[in-house]
Write an enzyme that holds these catalytic residues in place. Structure first.
Site, mmCIF file in Angstrom:
data_model
loop_
_atom_site.group_PDB
_atom_site.id
_atom_site.type_symbol
_atom_site.label_atom_id
_atom_site.label_comp_id
_atom_site.label_asym_id
_atom_site.label_seq_id
_atom_site.Cartn_x
_atom_site.Cartn_y
_atom_site.Cartn_z
ATOM 1 N N SER A 7 0.772 -1.314 -0.106
ATOM 2 C CA SER A 7 -0.069 -0.001 -0.148
ATOM 3 C C SER A 7 0.895 1.181 -0.028
ATOM 4 C CB SER A 7 -1.022 -0.250 1.199
ATOM 5 O OG SER A 7 -0.305 -0.172 2.427
ATOM 6 N N GLU A 9 1.297 5.608 0.514
ATOM 7 C CA GLU A 9 0.848 6.605 1.427
ATOM 8 C C GLU A 9 1.145 8.015 0.399
ATOM 9 O OE1 GLU A 9 0.842 7.852 5.763
ATOM 10 O OE2 GLU A 9 2.191 9.550 4.804
ATOM 11 N N ASP A 101 -0.762 15.793 14.446
ATOM 12 C CA ASP A 101 0.305 16.676 15.016
ATOM 13 C C ASP A 101 -0.156 17.998 15.185
ATOM 14 O OD1 ASP A 101 2.358 14.880 14.560
ATOM 15 O OD2 ASP A 101 2.621 15.363 12.689
ATOM 16 N N GLN A 170 4.987 3.893 12.064
ATOM 17 C CA GLN A 170 5.936 4.795 11.720
ATOM 18 C C GLN A 170 7.222 3.975 10.962
ATOM 19 O OE1 GLN A 170 7.068 7.436 10.408
ATOM 20 N NE2 GLN A 170 6.064 8.553 12.335
ATOM 21 N N PHE A 210 13.267 14.176 9.881
ATOM 22 C CA PHE A 210 12.091 13.477 10.098
ATOM 23 C C PHE A 210 12.178 12.394 11.239
ATOM 24 C CE2 PHE A 210 8.208 11.104 7.942
ATOM 25 C CZ PHE A 210 7.528 11.471 8.936
ATOM 26 N N HIS A 259 3.581 -1.054 3.856
ATOM 27 C CA HIS A 259 2.826 0.324 3.487
ATOM 28 C C HIS A 259 4.309 1.251 3.310
ATOM 29 C CE1 HIS A 259 0.109 3.340 3.523
ATOM 30 N NE2 HIS A 259 0.427 4.045 4.578
#
Length: 288
Positions: A7, A9, A101, A170, A210, A259
Site C-alpha cells: 500500500s 501513502e 500533530d 512509523q 523527520f 506500507h
C-alpha cells in the site's frame, strides 16, 4: 520469497505543480496493484480541505481503494464526524484515524474544547458514527510523548479495543526494531494486523530530520553509509539497496504486507517493489 501485499501513502498537493506530481506518482504506482492508498493530513489539520479534495479525486479517477487520514486537531467532534460522513458519501469508508500533530509553533497537542481528546476517542466516535474500516498508527521506536515502549504497546491495544482493524507503523531503519515491537504486541494480546511502514529515502538530510522529530532511532551505520554515498553521488543506489534489504528481512521474518511512505515521489518505491517481486498487474480489459 513470495511478493508482499503493498500500500502507498500520498500527501495532498498545495500547488498546481504538486497536483501534477501527485497524479504522476499515482499513475506510476497504480499498476503495482496496491491493496489501498492513503492521503495524509498536514500538521494542525492545515490540509483538511486539500485532503478531502485529493481523496475524492483519487477515488473517482484512479480506481484504487482510498483511505483518508483524519485527525483530532483543531476541530469539534461534529466537524470531524461530518468530514468522515463526507468521505463516506463520496464512497470512501476507509479511515486512518490519528491524533494528529499540533500546529507548527505550538508547545504540544491541546484538544479542542468540543473535540476528540485522543485517537482512541476518535476511533470510538467513528465506530459509532458509521460503517468505517479504521486503521491507526503504531510506533516500533518509542513515541516522543510515550513514557516507554510498553506504553506504546498498551495504547495500541486500546486503539484496537476501540474498534481499529489494522495498524500502520512509523518508519524504522532495522527489521529487528519491528520484530521486537511485533513480539511485544503479541505478548500483550494484540492479534490484529500490524503493517510495517517503509520510507524509501529520497533525501537523507530530510529523512534524518523527520526521524529525529518522530523519535525514530537512527543507527550509526545508516548515517555513515549515507554520508559516504553523498560524497560519491550514489544516494539513490544506496537508498534502494537499504530499503530492499530491510523489506526482504521483514518478509523473511513473516511479514506479508508493507506500507510505503512515497512522499509523492514514485521512483524509489517502484524500484524497491520491483526488487521484491511486485510487478505491474495486467489490465485485462486492455488485453486484446
Amino acid at each position: 520469497m513470495p511478493a508482499p501485499a503493498i500500500s502507498f501513502e500520498f500527501f495532498p498537493p498545495q500547488t498546481l505543480a504538486a497536483s501534477f506530481r501527485l497524479w504522476d506518482t499515482v499513475q506510476a504506482l497504480a499498476p503495482l496493484g496496491p491493496r489501498f492508498v492513503s492521503v495524509t493530513y498536514g500538521a494542525g489539520g492545515t490540509t483538511r480541505d486539500l485532503t478531502r479534495e485529493a481523496v475524492a479525486t483519487l477515488h473517482k479517477s484512479s480506481g484504487l481503494p482510498v483511505a483518508a487520514h483524519l485527525t483530532c486537531v483543531d476541530a469539534t467532534r461534529e466537524e470531524t464526524l461530518q468530514i468522515a460522513r463526507d468521505f463516506a458519501a463520496a464512497g470512501v469508508t476507509d479511515i486512518v484515524a490519528l491524533r494528529g500533530d499540533p500546529p507548527k509553533g505550538s508547545s504540544g497537542f491541546v484538544p479542542h474544547p468540543d473535540g476528540f481528546a485522543s485517537s482512541v476517542d476518535l476511533i470510538a466516535g467513528l465506530r459509532e458514527a458509521g460503517d468505517f474500516n479504521i486503521r491507526v498508527g503504531a510506533y516500533p521506536d518509542t513515541h516522543p510523548e510515550a513514557a516507554d515502549s510498553g506504553a506504546d504497546v498498551a495504547y495500541l491495544k486500546r486503539k484496537f479495543d476501540a474498534g481499529a482493524s489494522e495498524a500502520l507503523t512509523q518508519f524504522f531503519f532495522e527489521a529487528e526494531t519491528f520484530f521486537r515491537f511485533r513480539d511485544a504486541c503479541e505478548k500483550a494480546g494484540i492479534d490484529k494486523p500490524i503493517i510495517p511502514g517503509i520510507l524509501p529515502i529520497e533525501n537523507w538530510k530530510g529523512a534524518a530530520r523527520f526521524a529525529r522529530n518522530c523519535g525514530t532511532r537512527i543507527p550509526d551505520w545508516v548515517t555513515d553509509a549515507f554520508e559516504k554515498a553523498e560524497r560519491d553521488g550514489r544516494e539513490d543506489l544506496l537508498a534502494t539497496a537499504i530499503c530492499t534489504e530491510l523489506c526482504s528481512e521483514l518478509i523473511d521474518g513473516g511479514v506479508d504486507a508493507l506500507h510505503f511512505y512515497t512522499l509523492n515521489r514514485p521512483e524509489l518505491t517502484r524500484d524497491v517493489c520491483h526488487a521484491l517481486g511486485v510487478t505491474p498487474k495486467a489490465d485485462l480489459k486492455n488485453v486484446a
